[in-house]
Write a protein that holds these residues in place. Structure first.
Motif: not given
Length: 314
Positions: A264-267, A275-278
Motif C-alpha cells: 500500500r505504501g511503497m508500491f 508502511e514505508l521502509e527505508i
C-alpha cells in the motif's frame, strides 16, 4: 582481484539490495548492466510473478543477476523450485536459518549468500556453507536485526569471526561510505535505499519523492516483536507508537499491520497509511537518479576518496 567481483563475475563490488516492492527486473537488470550485481526481490512476489521477472531479467541483461529470498515467506518451496528451474545462478537468503536451503541450492550450482545482523549469525551462515555473508547494520531500511549494532562496529566484528567474503550493508549510499566499510574489512557493499530512489525502481513515484524529502531523524526502527523494520514516520508509524504507549500486545500489533501494508505504501503510493521502509541514509539522498548515474557516482567518489586518504594526516 576483489573477492566479490570474482565470486559473482561482475565489474564493481556493488550489490543492489533485493528490496520488496522496489526490486523488480528493471532495477536488477539496470544494476547488472551498470557493472554491479542486481537482485530481484522475491519477498513481494507470488511465485509465478517471480518467474516472469526472472525471465524478463534474462532478456534485459546478459550479465549476472540474482534473487533475494526472505525465508520467512510462504510458498518458499515453490519459489526455490522456480529459481532452480529458471537457471538462476546467485541467491541471497535472509530472515531464516541458512541451513534450510544452502546445501540444496549449492547442489544445483547456485552461489549462496546469507544476510545477517550479528557475528553470531555470520558464523552460523559460514558453518551452513554459504559462499559469502551480508552484514547489515542497524542503519538499514527494511527488516533489520534486533541487536541495534551499527555498521561501523558490526563490519569489523564480523570480519574477526569469518573467513568467507564479507559484504557490508546499512547506511551506504555514497562512494565515501563504500570506501569506509571496505577499510573496516568488507570486500563489497550491498546498497538498498539509494537504488530505491532510482528511475528504474519499481516503487511508486510518491515513495521515491518521499525518500528524497526524508531528513535526519525521520526514520525509526520498530515492530521488534514481529520483525524489526525501519520506517519513515508517517500516520501509520504514529499509530504503532500509540499502540505501544497503550502496551499493545503482539496480536494487536499484527492486527494493526494487517495485510499488504508495505504494498500500500511503497508500491501503491499511500504515504499516510502505508508502511514505508527505508534506511537512515535517506537523509543523504537528494534526487531520483538513473541506476547508471548512481553507479557512476559511487565508483567516482570511491576513487577520489581513496586518493584523498593519502592527504589525511595528524
Amino acid at each position: 582481484m576483489n573477492k566479490i567481483t570474482q565470486l559473482f563475475n561482475i565489474k564493481y563490488p556493488i550489490i543492489q539490495g533485493g528490496m520488496i516492492w522496489n526490486s523488480g527486473y528493471k532495477l536488477a537488470s539496470a544494476v547488472s548492466n551498470s557493472g554491479g550485481l542486481g537482485l530481484i526481490g522475491a519477498g513481494s512476489m507470488y511465485p509465478e510473478v517471480l518467474r516472469e521477472h526472472i525471465q524478463k531479467c534474462k532478456k534485459a541483461t546478459d550479465k549476472p543477476f540474482g534473487v533475494n529470498v526472505p525465508m520467512l515467506y510462504p510458498n518458499i518451496d515453490e519459489i526455490i523450485k522456480i529459481i532452480v528451474d529458471e537457471g538462476v545462478k546467485i541467491v541471497f537468503t535472509s530472515a531464516g536459518n541458512p541451513k534450510t536451503w544452502t546445501s540444496y541450492l549449492k547442489e544445483n550450482g547456485i552461489t549462496v549468500v546469507h544476510v545477517v545482523s550479528s557475528s553470531k549469525f555470520a558464523l552460523k551462515a559460514q558453518e551452513a556453507g554459504v559462499d559469502a555473508v551480508v552484514a547489515e547494520g542497524f542503519e538499514a531500511g527494511g527488516h533489520n536485526g534486533r541487536e541495534e549494532t551499527t555498521s561501523l562496529t558490526l563490519i569489523p566484528m564480523v570480519k574477526e569471526q569469518i573467513t568467507i567474503p564479507l559484504i557490508a550493508a546499512g547506511g551506504i549510499a555514497t562512494g565515501k561510505a563504500m570506501l569506509a566499510v571496505m577499510i573496516l574489512g568488507a570486500d563489497g557493499v550491498q546498497i538498498g535505499s539509494r537504488f530505491a530512489a532510482s528511475v528504474e525502481s519499481s516503487s511508486h513515484e510518491n515513495f521515491k519523492n518521499k525518500i528524497v524529502e526524508t531528513k535526519e531523524g525521520d526514520t525509526q526502527l520498530t515492530l521488534k516483536e514481529l520483525a524489526p523494520v525501519r520506517l519513515i514516520k508517517n500516520k501509520f508509524f504514529e499509530d504503532i507508537q500509540q499502540l505501544y504507549a497503550k502496551c499493545g500486545t503482539k496480536e494487536e500489533l499484527k492486527e494493526l499491520l494487517g495485510r499488504a501494508r508495505a504494498k500500500r505504501g511503497m508500491f501503491e503510493g499511500d504515504m499516510i497509511e502505508g508502511e514505508l521502509e527505508i534506511g537512515q541514509v535517506a537523509g543523504l539522498i537528494h534526487e531520483i537518479k538513473s541506476v547508471n548515474d548512481i553507479v557512476h557516482d559511487l565508483v567516482s567518489e570511491f576513487e577520489i576518496s581513496k586518493n584523498d586518504l593519502k592527504r589525511i594526516s595528524f
